[in-house]
Write a protein that holds these residues in place. Sequence first.
Motif, PDB file in Angstrom:
ATOM      1  N   ASN A 125       0.842  -1.192   0.000  1.00 55.74           N
ATOM      2  CA  ASN A 125       0.000   0.000   0.000  1.00 55.74           C
ATOM      3  C   ASN A 125       0.880   1.246   0.000  1.00 55.74           C
ATOM      4  O   ASN A 125       1.986   1.242   0.547  1.00 55.74           O
ATOM      5  CB  ASN A 125      -0.920   0.001   1.219  1.00 55.74           C
ATOM      6  CG  ASN A 125      -1.833  -1.217   1.244  1.00 55.74           C
ATOM      7  OD1 ASN A 125      -2.100  -1.831   0.226  1.00 55.74           O
ATOM      8  ND2 ASN A 125      -2.317  -1.560   2.428  1.00 55.74           N
ATOM      9  N   TYR A 126       0.403   2.332  -0.603  1.00 54.02           N
ATOM     10  CA  TYR A 126       1.245   3.519  -0.750  1.00 54.02           C
ATOM     11  C   TYR A 126       0.392   4.774  -0.857  1.00 54.02           C
ATOM     12  O   TYR A 126      -0.831   4.703  -1.014  1.00 54.02           O
ATOM     13  CB  TYR A 126       2.117   3.387  -2.011  1.00 54.02           C
ATOM     14  CG  TYR A 126       1.317   3.334  -3.298  1.00 54.02           C
ATOM     15  CD1 TYR A 126       1.015   4.495  -4.010  1.00 54.02           C
ATOM     16  CD2 TYR A 126       0.835   2.127  -3.801  1.00 54.02           C
ATOM     17  CE1 TYR A 126       0.266   4.453  -5.182  1.00 54.02           C
ATOM     18  CE2 TYR A 126       0.092   2.067  -4.962  1.00 54.02           C
ATOM     19  CZ  TYR A 126      -0.193   3.235  -5.657  1.00 54.02           C
ATOM     20  OH  TYR A 126      -0.940   3.181  -6.804  1.00 54.02           O
ATOM     21  N   THR A 127       1.049   5.930  -0.779  1.00 59.84           N
ATOM     22  CA  THR A 127       0.406   7.223  -0.997  1.00 59.84           C
ATOM     23  C   THR A 127       0.888   7.778  -2.323  1.00 59.84           C
ATOM     24  O   THR A 127       2.100   7.867  -2.557  1.00 59.84           O
ATOM     25  CB  THR A 127       0.731   8.204   0.138  1.00 59.84           C
ATOM     26  OG1 THR A 127       0.198   7.693   1.370  1.00 59.84           O
ATOM     27  CG2 THR A 127       0.116   9.566  -0.133  1.00 59.84           C
ATOM     28  N   ASP A 128      -0.039   8.132  -3.199  1.00 55.71           N
ATOM     29  CA  ASP A 128       0.315   8.650  -4.514  1.00 55.71           C
ATOM     30  C   ASP A 128       1.096   9.954  -4.374  1.00 55.71           C
ATOM     31  O   ASP A 128       0.683  10.868  -3.654  1.00 55.71           O
ATOM     32  CB  ASP A 128      -0.955   8.868  -5.330  1.00 55.71           C
ATOM     33  CG  ASP A 128      -0.660   9.277  -6.750  1.00 55.71           C
ATOM     34  OD1 ASP A 128      -0.566  10.497  -7.013  1.00 55.71           O
ATOM     35  OD2 ASP A 128      -0.517   8.389  -7.625  1.00 55.71           O
ATOM     36  N   GLU A 129       2.210  10.062  -5.076  1.00 50.79           N
ATOM     37  CA  GLU A 129       3.087  11.229  -4.934  1.00 50.79           C
ATOM     38  C   GLU A 129       2.475  12.492  -5.519  1.00 50.79           C
ATOM     39  O   GLU A 129       2.800  13.598  -5.094  1.00 50.79           O
ATOM     40  CB  GLU A 129       4.433  10.949  -5.600  1.00 50.79           C
ATOM     41  CG  GLU A 129       5.249   9.858  -4.918  1.00 50.79           C
ATOM     42  CD  GLU A 129       6.578   9.624  -5.600  1.00 50.79           C
ATOM     43  OE1 GLU A 129       6.819  10.272  -6.654  1.00 50.79           O
ATOM     44  OE2 GLU A 129       7.367   8.807  -5.099  1.00 50.79           O
TER      45      GLU A 129
END
Length: 222
Positions: A39-43
């Motif tokens: 899971n990640y945060t869109d840059e």
Amino acid sequence: MAFWFFLLLAIASLSTVHAQLPTTDGYVSIDCGISSNTNYTDETTNIPYVSDDGFIDTGTDHTIASNYVDSSLEKQLQTLRSFPNGSRNCYALTVTPEQKYLVRASFMYGSYDGLNGASPSNPLLFDLHLGVNLWTTVNITKASDVHRAEAIFVASADSASVCLVKTGSATPFISALELRPLKNTIYPYANATQNLVLFLRINLAPTTNHLLRYPFDRYERI
């Protein structure tokens, strides 16, 4: 005079929207095809994306071919989940009854299967359903094209399903699935018995060729 009044009113409305700090509360942003621990945060948007493992238990994960990946391609379009088995495979989304939502599905083929199978003479065709209703037919004729489908609906229960339905020889797939809560007072034609499907959205006189989306639009319309 009437035109200028309308224009000033529109500018005032935009200023009001931008004056409010946007929030991702209630957003569901699913990057299809990534593993559950990535899971990640869109840059670009600062919107957090999660794996689709918790929303569906069928299908197989894939990555598009490397020659279709460049710095301008959104991260969530670089992977996908395909459904070679079964005629109907559905994502289950948790929603609030009587709440209005925008739902968006994105598709990037990118010859993930190595077949270079999309062309005008041999398109990849499959159906997308919102609940039991036909949403749209996905028609992919070029491996490098990004396809998006949007609809606005009012939830009738605490769960909503987005289903990929096989209609021919093409294997259905999906790259990203996004759900955004809306104010119930906007888009009045969308109600408990009638959904709205996006036909066209235009940014008039843009100063750049970049897509406008969150946080410039608090509802993350592209």
